[in-house]
Design a protein around this motif. Structure first.
Motif, PDB file in Angstrom:
ATOM      1  N   THR A  17      53.785  18.899  11.833  1.00  0.00           N
ATOM      2  CA  THR A  17      53.223  19.679  10.724  1.00  0.00           C
ATOM      3  C   THR A  17      51.845  19.169  10.335  1.00  0.00           C
ATOM      4  O   THR A  17      51.277  19.626   9.348  1.00  0.00           O
ATOM      5  CB  THR A  17      54.153  19.618   9.500  1.00  0.00           C
ATOM      6  OG1 THR A  17      54.319  18.254   9.119  1.00  0.00           O
ATOM      7  CG2 THR A  17      55.496  20.271   9.801  1.00  0.00           C
ATOM      8  N   CYS A  18      51.308  18.250  11.101  1.00  0.00           N
ATOM      9  CA  CYS A  18      49.995  17.684  10.811  1.00  0.00           C
ATOM     10  C   CYS A  18      48.952  18.797  10.715  1.00  0.00           C
ATOM     11  O   CYS A  18      48.829  19.634  11.610  1.00  0.00           O
ATOM     12  CB  CYS A  18      49.607  16.690  11.903  1.00  0.00           C
ATOM     13  SG  CYS A  18      48.071  15.806  11.587  1.00  0.00           S
ATOM     14  N   GLY A  19      48.225  18.833   9.633  1.00  0.00           N
ATOM     15  CA  GLY A  19      47.146  19.803   9.453  1.00  0.00           C
ATOM     16  C   GLY A  19      47.556  21.134   8.874  1.00  0.00           C
ATOM     17  O   GLY A  19      46.696  21.931   8.493  1.00  0.00           O
ATOM     18  N   GLU A  20      48.839  21.426   8.793  1.00  0.00           N
ATOM     19  CA  GLU A  20      49.273  22.739   8.312  1.00  0.00           C
ATOM     20  C   GLU A  20      48.912  22.984   6.852  1.00  0.00           C
ATOM     21  O   GLU A  20      48.623  24.104   6.467  1.00  0.00           O
ATOM     22  CB  GLU A  20      50.778  22.930   8.513  1.00  0.00           C
ATOM     23  CG  GLU A  20      51.146  23.218   9.934  1.00  0.00           C
ATOM     24  CD  GLU A  20      52.616  23.562  10.103  1.00  0.00           C
ATOM     25  OE1 GLU A  20      52.935  24.176  11.137  1.00  0.00           O
ATOM     26  OE2 GLU A  20      53.441  23.220   9.235  1.00  0.00           O
ATOM     27  N   ALA A  21      48.917  21.951   6.039  1.00  0.00           N
ATOM     28  CA  ALA A  21      48.629  22.117   4.610  1.00  0.00           C
ATOM     29  C   ALA A  21      47.129  22.161   4.315  1.00  0.00           C
ATOM     30  O   ALA A  21      46.736  22.379   3.182  1.00  0.00           O
ATOM     31  CB  ALA A  21      49.281  20.987   3.816  1.00  0.00           C
ATOM     32  N   SER A  22      46.297  21.990   5.327  1.00  0.00           N
ATOM     33  CA  SER A  22      44.853  21.911   5.093  1.00  0.00           C
ATOM     34  C   SER A  22      44.214  23.253   4.758  1.00  0.00           C
ATOM     35  O   SER A  22      43.164  23.297   4.141  1.00  0.00           O
ATOM     36  CB  SER A  22      44.159  21.317   6.327  1.00  0.00           C
ATOM     37  OG  SER A  22      44.268  22.214   7.422  1.00  0.00           O
ATOM     38  N   GLY A  23      44.828  24.356   5.196  1.00  0.00           N
ATOM     39  CA  GLY A  23      44.233  25.671   4.966  1.00  0.00           C
ATOM     40  C   GLY A  23      43.067  25.992   5.879  1.00  0.00           C
ATOM     41  O   GLY A  23      42.339  26.956   5.652  1.00  0.00           O
ATOM     42  N   LEU A  24      42.871  25.205   6.931  1.00  0.00           N
ATOM     43  CA  LEU A  24      41.728  25.373   7.821  1.00  0.00           C
ATOM     44  C   LEU A  24      41.967  26.349   8.965  1.00  0.00           C
ATOM     45  O   LEU A  24      41.018  26.792   9.601  1.00  0.00           O
ATOM     46  CB  LEU A  24      41.341  24.023   8.439  1.00  0.00           C
ATOM     47  CG  LEU A  24      40.824  22.957   7.486  1.00  0.00           C
ATOM     48  CD1 LEU A  24      40.707  21.627   8.215  1.00  0.00           C
ATOM     49  CD2 LEU A  24      39.487  23.378   6.922  1.00  0.00           C
ATOM     50  N   TYR A  25      43.210  26.686   9.244  1.00  0.00           N
ATOM     51  CA  TYR A  25      43.525  27.363  10.493  1.00  0.00           C
ATOM     52  C   TYR A  25      44.023  28.788  10.333  1.00  0.00           C
ATOM     53  O   TYR A  25      44.630  29.331  11.244  1.00  0.00           O
ATOM     54  CB  TYR A  25      44.544  26.522  11.275  1.00  0.00           C
ATOM     55  CG  TYR A  25      44.143  25.069  11.377  1.00  0.00           C
ATOM     56  CD1 TYR A  25      42.962  24.707  12.015  1.00  0.00           C
ATOM     57  CD2 TYR A  25      44.914  24.064  10.806  1.00  0.00           C
ATOM     58  CE1 TYR A  25      42.575  23.382  12.093  1.00  0.00           C
ATOM     59  CE2 TYR A  25      44.533  22.739  10.887  1.00  0.00           C
ATOM     60  CZ  TYR A  25      43.355  22.406  11.535  1.00  0.00           C
ATOM     61  OH  TYR A  25      42.971  21.093  11.618  1.00  0.00           O
ATOM     62  N   GLY A  26      43.777  29.396   9.207  1.00  0.00           N
ATOM     63  CA  GLY A  26      44.191  30.777   8.976  1.00  0.00           C
ATOM     64  C   GLY A  26      45.497  30.847   8.200  1.00  0.00           C
ATOM     65  O   GLY A  26      46.222  29.866   8.073  1.00  0.00           O
ATOM     66  N   ALA A  27      45.778  32.032   7.677  1.00  0.00           N
ATOM     67  CA  ALA A  27      46.955  32.224   6.824  1.00  0.00           C
ATOM     68  C   ALA A  27      48.256  31.911   7.556  1.00  0.00           C
ATOM     69  O   ALA A  27      49.196  31.383   6.979  1.00  0.00           O
ATOM     70  CB  ALA A  27      46.983  33.657   6.298  1.00  0.00           C
TER      71      ALA A  27
END
Length: 193
Positions: A166-176
Motif C-alpha cells: 500500500t506504499c504511496g496509496e495515501a499520497s494522492g499522487l496517482y489518480g483517484a
C-alpha cells in the motif's frame, strides 16, 4: 459518312492529374500519422521501462547499504519516504560515524537518489533534478530480518492499481483510482551480524 480522327476527339492524358496527387498526399499523411503514433507509443514504453529500471537499481542500492550495516536494520525502516525531507546527518565519507549515523546518512543519500538530486538540468535559468523517479514514495519494512523494499512512482498510462504493497496509496499522487501508480516490491533476508 464523315471520317473523324479519333485522336483529335479523345486526347491522351499526359502527366499526373490533380485527383491522383490528392490521393497520394492523403495516403502519405495517413502513413505519417501512423508512424508518429507508433513513435509516441515507443517513447512512452521506453519511459516506463526506464523508470522501472531506475526503481530496481535503487532498491538494490538500499539493500546493499543495509547488508553492509546489518546491526541497525530497524534504523532503515521508513514509511512513505518522499512525503517529507530526510535530514542529511553526519557525512560518513568525511567523518567517523556510528552504525546508527551511517543508517541515517544512507537513508538521506538514498532519498537524494530517488528524487534524482545527483543529476541536474538547467532550462531558462531554472535548475531542476533530471534523474530519479517521478512522484516517488518508498517504504522499507523489516520483520525478523526479512526486509521488504516498496517503491512507487507515477507512470504515463492508466493501469489497474498494483497490489503487493500500500506504499504511496495515501499520497494522492496517482489518480483517484491509483491508475497511474507503479509499484516495485523486492524482498530479501538480511541476517544479523
Amino acid at each position: 459518312m464523315k471520317n473523324v480522327n479519333r485522336s483529335s476527339k479523345f486526347r491522351r492524358q499526359s502527366g499526373v492529374g490533380l485527383i491522383e496527387v490528392l490521393i497520394s498526399i492523403l495516403i502519405f499523411a495517413v502513413g505519417l500519422l501512423g508512424l508518429t503514433t507508433m513513435q509516441l507509443g515507443a517513447k512512452r514504453g521506453s519511459y516506463e521501462a526506464t523508470q522501472r529500471s531506475v526503481a530496481t537499481s535503487l532498491a538494490r542500492d538500499i539493500f546493499a547499504r543495509m547488508r553492509s550495516n546489518p546491526a541497525v536494520l530497524s534504523s532503515y525502516v521508513v514509511s512513505e519516504l518522499g512525503s517529507s525531507t530526510v535530514a542529511a546527518g553526519t557525512n560518513c565519507n568525511t567523518s567517523s560515524c556510528t552504525t546508527a549515523q551511517l543508517a541515517e546518512r544512507d537513508l538521506y543519500e538514498w532519498s537524494e537518489l530517488l528524487q534524482g538530486a545527483s543529476e541536474k538540468i538547467t532550462l531558462d535559468t531554472v535548475t531542476s533534478n533530471a534523474g530519479g523517479l517521478v512522484d516517488y514514495r518508498a517504504c522499507v519494512t523489516n520483520t525478523a530480518g526479512f526486509v521488504s523494499i516498496s517503491i512507487t512512482w507515477k507512470g504515463i498510462h492508466d493501469m489497474q492499481n498494483p497490489t503487493g504493497s500500500t506504499c504511496g496509496e495515501a499520497s494522492g499522487l496517482y489518480g483517484a483510482s491509483q491508475e497511474k501508480r507503479r509499484l516495485l516490491v523486492m524482498t530479501s533476508y538480511i541476517g544479523s551480524p
